[in-house]
Design a protein around this motif. Sequence first.
Motif, PDB file in Angstrom:
ATOM      1  N   ASP A 425       0.820  -1.215   0.000  1.00 57.56           N
ATOM      2  CA  ASP A 425       0.000   0.000   0.000  1.00 57.56           C
ATOM      3  C   ASP A 425       0.851   1.261   0.000  1.00 57.56           C
ATOM      4  O   ASP A 425       0.558   2.224  -0.705  1.00 57.56           O
ATOM      5  CB  ASP A 425      -0.927   0.026   1.227  1.00 57.56           C
ATOM      6  N   ILE A 426       1.897   1.274   0.829  1.00 57.89           N
ATOM      7  CA  ILE A 426       2.731   2.457   1.018  1.00 57.89           C
ATOM      8  C   ILE A 426       4.194   2.037   0.918  1.00 57.89           C
ATOM      9  O   ILE A 426       4.599   1.017   1.478  1.00 57.89           O
ATOM     10  CB  ILE A 426       2.463   3.111   2.387  1.00 57.89           C
ATOM     11  N   ILE A 427       4.992   2.828   0.195  1.00 58.08           N
ATOM     12  CA  ILE A 427       6.419   2.580   0.064  1.00 58.08           C
ATOM     13  C   ILE A 427       7.157   3.499   1.035  1.00 58.08           C
ATOM     14  O   ILE A 427       6.975   4.715   1.009  1.00 58.08           O
ATOM     15  CB  ILE A 427       6.891   2.838  -1.378  1.00 58.08           C
ATOM     16  N   ALA A 428       7.971   2.910   1.902  1.00 58.12           N
ATOM     17  CA  ALA A 428       8.643   3.691   2.949  1.00 58.12           C
ATOM     18  C   ALA A 428      10.156   3.592   2.813  1.00 58.12           C
ATOM     19  O   ALA A 428      10.694   2.603   2.323  1.00 58.12           O
ATOM     20  CB  ALA A 428       8.210   3.213   4.327  1.00 58.12           C
ATOM     21  N   GLU A 429      10.824   4.637   3.270  1.00 57.87           N
ATOM     22  CA  GLU A 429      12.280   4.707   3.266  1.00 57.87           C
ATOM     23  C   GLU A 429      12.780   4.896   4.690  1.00 57.87           C
ATOM     24  O   GLU A 429      12.053   5.402   5.557  1.00 57.87           O
ATOM     25  CB  GLU A 429      12.759   5.891   2.415  1.00 57.87           C
ATOM     26  N   SER A 430      14.028   4.528   4.922  1.00 58.02           N
ATOM     27  CA  SER A 430      14.713   4.852   6.169  1.00 58.02           C
ATOM     28  C   SER A 430      15.816   5.837   5.837  1.00 58.02           C
ATOM     29  O   SER A 430      16.681   5.549   5.002  1.00 58.02           O
ATOM     30  CB  SER A 430      15.303   3.596   6.817  1.00 58.02           C
TER      31      SER A 430
END
Length: 529
Positions: A425-430
């Motif tokens: 659903d959501i693409i996340a980064e660190s």
Amino acid sequence: MKKICFVVKIRPSDGQSPPLGLISSFALFVILTLFAAILAGCSDIDYPPRGVDLGEVTAGQLGHGGGAEPLPEDKYRLARYDVTPTPFSEVFRFEPPMFAAQHAEEEDERGFTLTVNIPVAQHYAIGLKGRALTESAVAELVHDGVQIGAFFLHTAQEAEVLYLAPVYLPRGEVELEFRAVRGIAAADSVIIEDTRTPDTSRFAQMSRFPVSPRTSVQAEELFAYIVSQFGKRVLTGVHVTSGTNAEIDAIFAATDRRPAIRFSELTAVQGMPKERELAEDWHSRGGIVGVTWRPEAFTAGLHEVLDGGRYSAESSGAARADKAFIDTMLSSGEITEGLVQLIEELDTLAETLGELEQSQIPVLFAPFPDGASRLQWWGQQGGESYARLWRLAFTRLAEYHELSNLIWVWSGGSKAHYPGDPFVDIIAESLFSSELRSGSAAVRFGYSFEYAVNEFGERGSVKPAAVMRSGGVLPSPDELHRDNAWWAFLVNERGDFIIDGQGRLLPEVERATELFYNHELTITLDALR
């Protein structure tokens, strides 16, 4: 260092009462609706028809109630930067090539500095043409003391050109430092060209519905709200120390505001009941609940877990099987003990997530964080294995257990680790603090749109991009606006990344957090109520 200068609400307006006819029509509508509901019966969880547009979802529609108290006024208004789009292209060639070596004894052999006169303030693409003289090499770009990004160079006969973009540079003389952080690199030239920030018109292509086969009304409303805010404002969030709200309390003490999202981590089974209670309490206060999950490490590698039996994890159908059938497959050698352990952990997790589902609490669910990092056991055997692990968890939780309250947040860290659009659903980064305080946040934001790929291996749909771990010091919302780096939410780290031994925000963290939480472009807990 060498230097080269070169839902619809009807409200009366103006305090007047609505016309009597409108009241009568509305009352008739309510009576008919209630009568139909009585005839049809009700379920614990409501599922709206797929494809029905929920419209512009507001924070008040997230099912938390409240909203009567006036919101505190934002201290900080948007400060706009000078951006003048102008054609520009310059190539700075080095004869002989410039060298950068990570372990060079002399400082000026570890990199070089290029001084450039920038004609107008705008966003630029900065390219490095070079190659690795060792097996591989990484050269970072630094501007104004802050890391912008890194060039990953390979050994080759011909030099390759790699770009970082968009990078905002002010008008006037600027210094660009190129420093080796791994191996030895040879640079033939640096290219600087004008460029643009990410195209926000693509945001309109986003689906407003989660990817799970069954989704509750609450999950659909939350996801639709996140999508509706994407490109406009950024949701605040923080990871908390397990079993506490220590980080939230520290943020409130420094800013008079609390984050919109509380992320907790589920690891040991014994910690789940406490975390469930805290999640339910946070939801009751109007907050958004987020959960990360780290399963126990296996003695065998991930390849052995997925492929060690006579059948692979996928072909065995274990993710969709009940316990009795799984035990039969294990005893016959069709699957491995490691796979059984993983499924058992997923089943235990499903109990906690299912209890939140019964309480009608939607969850931002982020399992297996930082997949591309070899520090995590699930990331030590490459992107394909990680993607298979993600799809197995999705199948077990969303299909076998039919959990309807999950919004799937992927933070795999590279395109090779992406499991496919139907599972995210959501693409996340660190991001590290230094990355968020520079144009690197914009660079990584642009990268996030390149991960998505559909089931045919083609360019996929646009997904909201978020920062799951920000490493401490938050960025300036003014810079995020300048760079069009519209992260859906930005979740700060926990523990000693942001607080000291007395539970107070670290001084450098406090200054940035006070600005971020009191800015008109960010959303805090009080704005959700």
